[in-house]
Design a protein around this motif. Structure first.
Motif, PDB file in Angstrom:
ATOM      1  N   LEU A 287      -8.841   0.000   5.799  1.00 60.81           N
ATOM      2  CA  LEU A 287      -8.166   0.681   6.909  1.00 60.81           C
ATOM      3  C   LEU A 287      -6.721   1.005   6.534  1.00 60.81           C
ATOM      4  CD1 LEU A 287      -8.086   1.679   9.829  1.00 60.81           C
ATOM      5  CD2 LEU A 287      -7.508  -0.659  10.542  1.00 60.81           C
ATOM      6  N   ILE A 288      -6.042   0.041   5.922  1.00 63.80           N
ATOM      7  CA  ILE A 288      -4.665   0.283   5.474  1.00 63.80           C
ATOM      8  C   ILE A 288      -4.649   1.390   4.423  1.00 63.80           C
ATOM      9  CG2 ILE A 288      -2.728  -0.723   4.209  1.00 63.80           C
ATOM     10  CD1 ILE A 288      -3.371  -3.385   5.563  1.00 63.80           C
ATOM     11  N   GLY A 289      -5.625   1.363   3.504  1.00 62.75           N
ATOM     12  CA  GLY A 289      -5.713   2.403   2.486  1.00 62.75           C
ATOM     13  C   GLY A 289      -5.940   3.775   3.089  1.00 62.75           C
ATOM     14  N   LEU A 290      -6.773   3.838   4.117  1.00 61.50           N
ATOM     15  CA  LEU A 290      -7.036   5.115   4.786  1.00 61.50           C
ATOM     16  C   LEU A 290      -5.775   5.652   5.451  1.00 61.50           C
ATOM     17  CD1 LEU A 290      -9.036   7.275   5.794  1.00 61.50           C
ATOM     18  CD2 LEU A 290      -9.520   5.767   7.754  1.00 61.50           C
TER      19      LEU A 290
ATOM     20  N   ILE B  53      -1.150   9.987   4.881  1.00 60.09           N
ATOM     21  CA  ILE B  53       0.235  10.480   4.993  1.00 60.09           C
ATOM     22  C   ILE B  53       0.510  11.610   4.007  1.00 60.09           C
ATOM     23  CG2 ILE B  53       2.662   9.830   4.771  1.00 60.09           C
ATOM     24  CD1 ILE B  53       1.893   7.060   5.833  1.00 60.09           C
ATOM     25  N   PRO B  54       0.267  11.442   2.683  1.00 62.13           N
ATOM     26  CA  PRO B  54       0.509  12.579   1.780  1.00 62.13           C
ATOM     27  C   PRO B  54      -0.578  13.651   1.868  1.00 62.13           C
ATOM     28  CG  PRO B  54      -0.324  10.709   0.542  1.00 62.13           C
ATOM     29  CD  PRO B  54      -0.101  10.228   1.932  1.00 62.13           C
ATOM     30  N   VAL B  55      -1.804  13.233   2.177  1.00 60.31           N
ATOM     31  CA  VAL B  55      -2.916  14.184   2.208  1.00 60.31           C
ATOM     32  C   VAL B  55      -2.735  15.221   3.311  1.00 60.31           C
ATOM     33  CG1 VAL B  55      -5.378  14.383   2.742  1.00 60.31           C
ATOM     34  CG2 VAL B  55      -4.599  12.708   1.075  1.00 60.31           C
ATOM     35  N   LEU B  56      -2.240  14.780   4.463  1.00 60.63           N
ATOM     36  CA  LEU B  56      -2.052  15.719   5.569  1.00 60.63           C
ATOM     37  C   LEU B  56      -0.975  16.753   5.258  1.00 60.63           C
ATOM     38  CD1 LEU B  56      -2.313  13.317   8.647  1.00 60.63           C
ATOM     39  CD2 LEU B  56      -4.002  14.961   7.818  1.00 60.63           C
TER      40      LEU B  56
ATOM     41  N   ALA C  64       0.808  -1.213   0.000  1.00 63.27           N
ATOM     42  CA  ALA C  64       0.000   0.000   0.000  1.00 63.27           C
ATOM     43  C   ALA C  64       0.843   1.266   0.000  1.00 63.27           C
ATOM     44  CB  ALA C  64      -0.935   0.003   1.213  1.00 63.27           C
ATOM     45  N   PHE C  65       2.140   1.137   0.245  1.00 63.76           N
ATOM     46  CA  PHE C  65       2.990   2.327   0.214  1.00 63.76           C
ATOM     47  C   PHE C  65       3.097   2.888  -1.197  1.00 63.76           C
ATOM     48  CE2 PHE C  65       4.251   1.180   4.474  1.00 63.76           C
ATOM     49  CZ  PHE C  65       4.523   2.411   5.052  1.00 63.76           C
ATOM     50  N   ASN C  66       2.760   2.086  -2.204  1.00 68.91           N
ATOM     51  CA  ASN C  66       2.668   2.630  -3.558  1.00 68.91           C
ATOM     52  C   ASN C  66       1.586   3.698  -3.636  1.00 68.91           C
ATOM     53  OD1 ASN C  66       4.649   1.048  -4.983  1.00 68.91           O
ATOM     54  ND2 ASN C  66       3.300  -0.703  -4.722  1.00 68.91           N
ATOM     55  N   THR C  67       0.554   3.530  -2.785  1.00 72.13           N
ATOM     56  CA  THR C  67      -0.523   4.514  -2.755  1.00 72.13           C
ATOM     57  C   THR C  67       0.005   5.873  -2.331  1.00 72.13           C
ATOM     58  OG1 THR C  67      -2.080   2.753  -2.176  1.00 72.13           O
ATOM     59  CG2 THR C  67      -2.808   5.008  -1.816  1.00 72.13           C
ATOM     60  N   ILE C  68       0.926   5.883  -1.372  1.00 72.06           N
ATOM     61  CA  ILE C  68       1.505   7.147  -0.908  1.00 72.06           C
ATOM     62  C   ILE C  68       2.188   7.860  -2.066  1.00 72.06           C
ATOM     63  CG2 ILE C  68       3.182   8.170   0.656  1.00 72.06           C
ATOM     64  CD1 ILE C  68       2.716   5.871   2.569  1.00 72.06           C
TER      65      ILE C  68
ATOM     66  N   GLN D 179      -9.480   9.554  -3.210  1.00 77.04           N
ATOM     67  CA  GLN D 179      -8.704   8.932  -4.275  1.00 77.04           C
ATOM     68  C   GLN D 179      -7.944   7.717  -3.746  1.00 77.04           C
ATOM     69  OE1 GLN D 179      -8.499   9.299  -7.418  1.00 77.04           O
ATOM     70  NE2 GLN D 179      -6.618   8.193  -7.942  1.00 77.04           N
ATOM     71  N   GLY D 180      -7.304   7.863  -2.576  1.00 78.36           N
ATOM     72  CA  GLY D 180      -6.589   6.733  -1.978  1.00 78.36           C
ATOM     73  C   GLY D 180      -7.516   5.596  -1.600  1.00 78.36           C
TER      74      GLY D 180
END
Length: 408
Positions: free
Chosen positions: A387-390, A395-398, A288-292, A326-327
């Motif tokens: 939950l992992i996606g959230l 992390i980048p959204v904040l 899921a870190f690819n999502t970041i 989006q995430g």
């Protein structure tokens, strides 16, 4: 429609229309989550199947209820008590059991075993003969006594059940031998090996079934018993019968259901399942870190959109929710694809059994991995992915704060 969700869906739809690096990374993120989700669904379903297989075998070995003394290893049998137990609604029979350790010897080989002597009515309702892998489950025939042993005992002793001339020797200490140890301190009894069963490794390497009369002679128990086995109808509720049995037996006895009889094995199976779940969840977390990366790059790419939204009076909190959605959409797509593929694999395994347990010699109770899909597992997997996606999306959204003129 929610504005943030609408914009996020438009961004997600760009996967199919544009082939820039951001969408490629986002697609990789979805594929990684889908692959890990598929593995999680299949793994949990296989564990459920193996657990169901072991439980079905243990249910064949263990009775619905087991009555044993609170103190000591044995108690005097009472025909009146047995009759009262058998008169309870849902109870079909009560089996008298003598169970003790002994030394088994065959052709010079020795092994410590657990001898289980059962009364003659044991085979009336028992289906343990379905687990017999060689020979047959026969304990007595006229004056002849037969032993049926676990596959582990059979292997360790090298027993040939077709050699009727070589008998199995069981050795147990005499009850009244005192502290003096000599050849007369032990009982030696000889019995014909008649069959081999396979249930679970721990049980297979330990148990030997013999007639009750043979166990009485070997252990000098006479009217003493180790425990009673209460056999109930298939559709009977053992939980409702248990209090009635306890009231008949009194405080000097404990009554154990199937779970309590094999508590350690059940706990180990559950522990293995959830250990596997945690390991694969950790792998999903890494995936899921690819999502970041994809969301961080998307935020940089959408600076112009953020300027426009800011000019329209859109606060930063709403802008954050766009990319948060989006995430979540990426995680949801990956989870949905992975779950569907996982369910298809489980369905095909149940129908065709294309993944065998032991392709060479078929020594297991089943020839292929059993699979049982539980919808509670599917829901748990989906919620875990979301939950992992959230968490990863936050992390980048904040980090969005006054970027491109966006204000609080």
């Amino acid at each position: 429609m929610n504005l943030e969700l609408f914009i996020a869906k438009r961004y997600a739809a760009a996967f199919r229309k544009r082939r820039n690096i951001i969408n490629v990374i986002s697609l990789i993120s979805v594929i990684a989550i889908a692959g890990a989700t598929m593995a999680l669904v299949v793994m949990l379903s296989v564990f459920n199947g193996m657990e169901g297989l072991v439980i079905s075998m243990l249910n064949t070995f263990d009775t619905s209820l087991k009555i044993e003394p609170v103190e000591g290893k044995h108690f005097p049998t009472d025909s009146t008590t047995i009759a009262r137990l058998e008169n309870l609604p849902g109870v079909v029979q009560v089996v008298e059991v003598i169970e003790e350790n002994a030394l088994a010897e065959y052709n010079g080989r020795q092994h410590i075993v657990r001898v289980k002597g059962v009364s003659s009515n044991y085979q009336t309702f028992s289906s343990i003969d379905s687990l017999t892998m060689d020979g047959k489950f026969l304990l007595e025939e006229g004056d002849l006594n037969y032993a049926v042993m676990g596959s582990g005992v059979w292997y360790l002793l090298g027993v040939n059940i077709r050699d009727f001339l070589t008998q199995l020797t069981l050795i147990a200490p005499r009850r009244m031998s005192g502290n003096t140890m000599n050849v007369n301190s032990f009982n030696h009894e000889y019995i014909i090996p008649g069959g081999v069963f396979s249930i679970q490794q721990e049980l297979d390497e330990k148990y030997i079934f013999v007639p009750l009369r043979f166990a009485q002679s070997l252990f000098e128990y006479d009217s003493l018993r180790s425990f009673y086995e209460v056999w109930t109808l298939t559709d009977a509720d053992a939980a409702k019968i248990k209090p009635q049995v306890m009231s008949i037996m009194g405080a000097d006895f404990r009554v154990l259901d199937r779970y309590e009889q094999q508590k350690t094995i059940y706990k180990v199976m559950k522990s293995e399942k959830w250990a596997g779940f945690l390991i694969l969840t950790f792998i999903i977390l890494i995936s899921a870190f690819n999502t970041i990366s994809s969301i961080a790059m998307l935020i940089m790419d959408k600076q112009k959109d953020m300027y426009i939204l800011n000019a329209m009076g859109n606060p930063v909190s709403r802008t954050r929710r766009i990319f948060l959605w989006q995430g979540l959409l990426q995680s949801a797509m990956g989870a949905a694809i992975g779950i569907v593929i996982g369910l298809i694999i489980c369905l095909l395994q149940n129908i065709f059994g294309f993944i065998p347990l032991d392709a060479e010699n078929g020594s297991f109770a089943v020839n292929y991995y059993p699979v049982i899909v539980q919808w509670t597992d599917i829901v748990l997997v989906f919620l875990t992915i979301m939950l992992i996606g959230l968490i990863t999306a936050c992390i980048p959204v904040l980090g969005i704060k006054r970027q491109g003129g966006v204000t609080e």
